[in-house]
Motif scaffolding. Structure first.
Motif, mmCIF file in Angstrom:
data_model
loop_
_atom_site.group_PDB
_atom_site.id
_atom_site.type_symbol
_atom_site.label_atom_id
_atom_site.label_comp_id
_atom_site.label_asym_id
_atom_site.label_seq_id
_atom_site.Cartn_x
_atom_site.Cartn_y
_atom_site.Cartn_z
ATOM 1 N N PRO A 148 0.879 -1.195 0.171
ATOM 2 C CA PRO A 148 0.015 -0.113 0.095
ATOM 3 C C PRO A 148 0.968 1.402 0.069
ATOM 4 O O PRO A 148 2.114 1.141 0.191
ATOM 5 N N ASN A 149 0.148 2.438 -0.262
ATOM 6 C CA ASN A 149 0.928 3.729 -0.025
ATOM 7 C C ASN A 149 1.646 3.669 1.247
ATOM 8 O O ASN A 149 1.180 3.529 1.999
ATOM 9 N N GLY A 150 3.031 4.197 1.260
ATOM 10 C CA GLY A 150 3.864 4.389 2.051
ATOM 11 C C GLY A 150 4.454 3.212 2.828
ATOM 12 O O GLY A 150 5.048 3.149 3.867
ATOM 13 N N ALA A 151 4.323 2.048 1.991
ATOM 14 C CA ALA A 151 5.014 0.925 2.329
ATOM 15 C C ALA A 151 6.515 0.748 2.431
ATOM 16 O O ALA A 151 6.976 0.051 2.857
ATOM 17 N N VAL A 196 -4.658 -8.649 2.952
ATOM 18 C CA VAL A 196 -6.017 -8.177 2.524
ATOM 19 C C VAL A 196 -6.440 -6.899 3.500
ATOM 20 O O VAL A 196 -6.722 -6.013 2.951
ATOM 21 N N GLU A 197 -5.959 -7.033 4.918
ATOM 22 C CA GLU A 197 -6.070 -5.911 5.583
ATOM 23 C C GLU A 197 -5.353 -4.692 5.205
ATOM 24 O O GLU A 197 -5.947 -3.614 5.107
ATOM 25 N N ALA A 198 -4.332 -4.894 4.625
ATOM 26 C CA ALA A 198 -3.345 -3.708 4.568
ATOM 27 C C ALA A 198 -3.955 -2.941 3.313
ATOM 28 O O ALA A 198 -3.858 -1.763 3.020
ATOM 29 N N TYR A 199 -4.326 -3.696 2.318
ATOM 30 C CA TYR A 199 -4.845 -2.893 0.992
ATOM 31 C C TYR A 199 -6.210 -2.499 1.096
ATOM 32 O O TYR A 199 -6.677 -1.492 0.686
ATOM 33 N N MET A 200 -6.999 -3.419 2.055
ATOM 34 C CA MET A 200 -8.551 -2.766 2.355
ATOM 35 C C MET A 200 -8.194 -1.392 3.080
ATOM 36 O O MET A 200 -8.898 -0.483 2.893
ATOM 37 N N GLY A 201 -7.286 -1.488 3.890
ATOM 38 C CA GLY A 201 -6.984 -0.219 4.853
ATOM 39 C C GLY A 201 -6.554 1.004 4.064
ATOM 40 O O GLY A 201 -7.225 2.174 4.132
ATOM 41 N N SER A 202 -5.842 0.559 2.831
ATOM 42 C CA SER A 202 -5.113 1.736 2.199
ATOM 43 C C SER A 202 -6.093 2.211 1.092
ATOM 44 O O SER A 202 -5.931 3.480 0.604
ATOM 45 N N GLY A 203 -6.883 1.312 0.625
ATOM 46 C CA GLY A 203 -7.967 1.549 -0.403
ATOM 47 C C GLY A 203 -7.037 1.619 -1.732
ATOM 48 O O GLY A 203 -7.619 2.116 -2.876
ATOM 49 N N HIS A 204 -5.635 1.203 -1.937
ATOM 50 C CA HIS A 204 -4.922 1.486 -3.131
ATOM 51 C C HIS A 204 -3.861 0.591 -3.167
ATOM 52 O O HIS A 204 -3.166 0.496 -2.255
ATOM 53 N N ALA A 205 -3.782 -0.107 -3.964
ATOM 54 C CA ALA A 205 -2.592 -0.932 -4.320
ATOM 55 C C ALA A 205 -1.281 -0.570 -4.629
ATOM 56 O O ALA A 205 -1.105 0.294 -5.467
ATOM 57 N N THR A 233 6.714 -10.110 -2.952
ATOM 58 C CA THR A 233 7.100 -9.472 -1.724
ATOM 59 C C THR A 233 6.156 -8.154 -1.334
ATOM 60 O O THR A 233 6.097 -7.477 -2.126
ATOM 61 N N VAL A 234 5.473 -8.431 -0.288
ATOM 62 C CA VAL A 234 4.539 -7.277 -0.007
ATOM 63 C C VAL A 234 5.602 -6.666 1.099
ATOM 64 O O VAL A 234 5.655 -7.373 2.188
ATOM 65 N N LEU A 235 5.462 -5.359 1.160
ATOM 66 C CA LEU A 235 6.080 -4.535 1.958
ATOM 67 C C LEU A 235 4.776 -3.691 2.814
ATOM 68 O O LEU A 235 3.558 -3.356 2.079
ATOM 69 N N LYS A 236 5.003 -3.403 4.017
ATOM 70 C CA LYS A 236 4.087 -2.781 4.794
ATOM 71 C C LYS A 236 4.808 -1.565 5.794
ATOM 72 O O LYS A 236 5.581 -2.520 6.465
ATOM 73 N N LEU A 237 4.754 -0.388 5.793
ATOM 74 C CA LEU A 237 5.522 0.639 6.695
ATOM 75 C C LEU A 237 7.091 -0.030 6.718
ATOM 76 O O LEU A 237 7.649 -0.195 7.780
#
Length: 251
Positions: free
Chosen positions: A40-43, A242-251, A219-223
């Motif tokens: 997500p954005n900012g990952a 799923v939670e990370a993307y639903m929370g950001s609303g943007h892939a 590879t999925v990054l978050k924060l």
């Protein structure tokens, strides 16, 4: 280091004045695969990508390419070793034709970029290879068209052709589908698949349908940290992803 991995990072970290953009990332990219870096954005995707391609220097950690430590290397040095970021060295000159653009890239490989006094015969000796490259990326019919007149998608294809002129072992693509319409996305995805036949590709991409179709590993990054890794089938079922993307609303 496993010979199966072309690039690896250990504890890769980047801090900007107290803000940790990438934190303790361990990444392994297998040879002859397409590996996507998403989040997500900012990952921290872009920062991580810039660290790998040496546009940024890590605050901590290690980067290895073909088992060799490139943590402190410069972009031009790793390009010579065979790891090239698309659009890093390639440049499209709008006033030059498609063929001339690729020929300029081939001159770089020969170390003759600034030999403007070379004879037409010498320059034309590069035509066969240039035509092979523009055929490979699907723009052969635009051989004599000024690059500035190409559609956005075909211009990106030309940029990939100029990158391939360097004959990279590993190609890094930064959002290759950005700004494209449906037809250009389809054409570019097919191109990436073709050029991956004998190369390793690492890409940052927002379009998840493209990622799903092309990638062997994601590879999925978050924060700034690795949240998950695996095939699209695996990561798409991961509740944290799923939670990370639903929370950001943007892939």
């Amino acid at each position: 280091m496993s010979g199966d991995n072309i690039i690896e990072t250990k504890g890769l970290t980047k801090e900007f004045k107290g803000f940790i953009a990438v934190s303790d990332v361990d990444l392994k990219v297998k040879r002859h695969t397409i590996h996507a870096l998403i989040g997500p954005n900012g990952a921290g995707k872009t920062t991580c990508f810039n660290l790998l391609t040496k546009f940024l220097t890590p605050s901590a950690g290690q980067i290895l390419f073909n088992g060799k430590d490139i943590t402190q290397a410069k972009p031009a040095a790793i390009a010579r070793q065979g790891m090239v970021r698309s659009f890093q060295i390639s440049a499209v000159f709008g006033h030059l034709t498609v063929l001339e653009n690729v020929r300029v890239a081939l001159q770089r490989v020969e170390g003759t970029s600034f030999h403007f006094w070379r004879s037409d015969e010498c320059l034309n000796s590069l035509n066969a290879k240039a035509e092979e490259l523009i055929e490979a990326v699907g723009v052969a019919e635009y051989r004599d068209t000024p690059a500035g007149e190409l559609s956005y998608g075909r211009k990106r294809a030309l940029e990939i052709a100029t990158t391939l002129a360097l004959d990279p072992e590993m190609l890094l693509l930064d959002e290759p589908m950005a700004g494209m319409g449906t037809e250009d996305i389809k054409r570019t995805a097919e191109l990436i698949k073709r050029v991956s036949a004998n190369r390793t590709i690492l890409m940052v991409e927002h379009n998840l349908s493209v990622v799903a179709d092309l990638s062997d590993t994601i590879t999925v990054l978050k924060l700034g940290r690795v949240l998950a890794e695996g095939s699209y089938a695996e990561i798409s079922k991961n509740p944290e992803v799923v939670e990370a993307y639903m929370g950001s609303g943007h892939a």
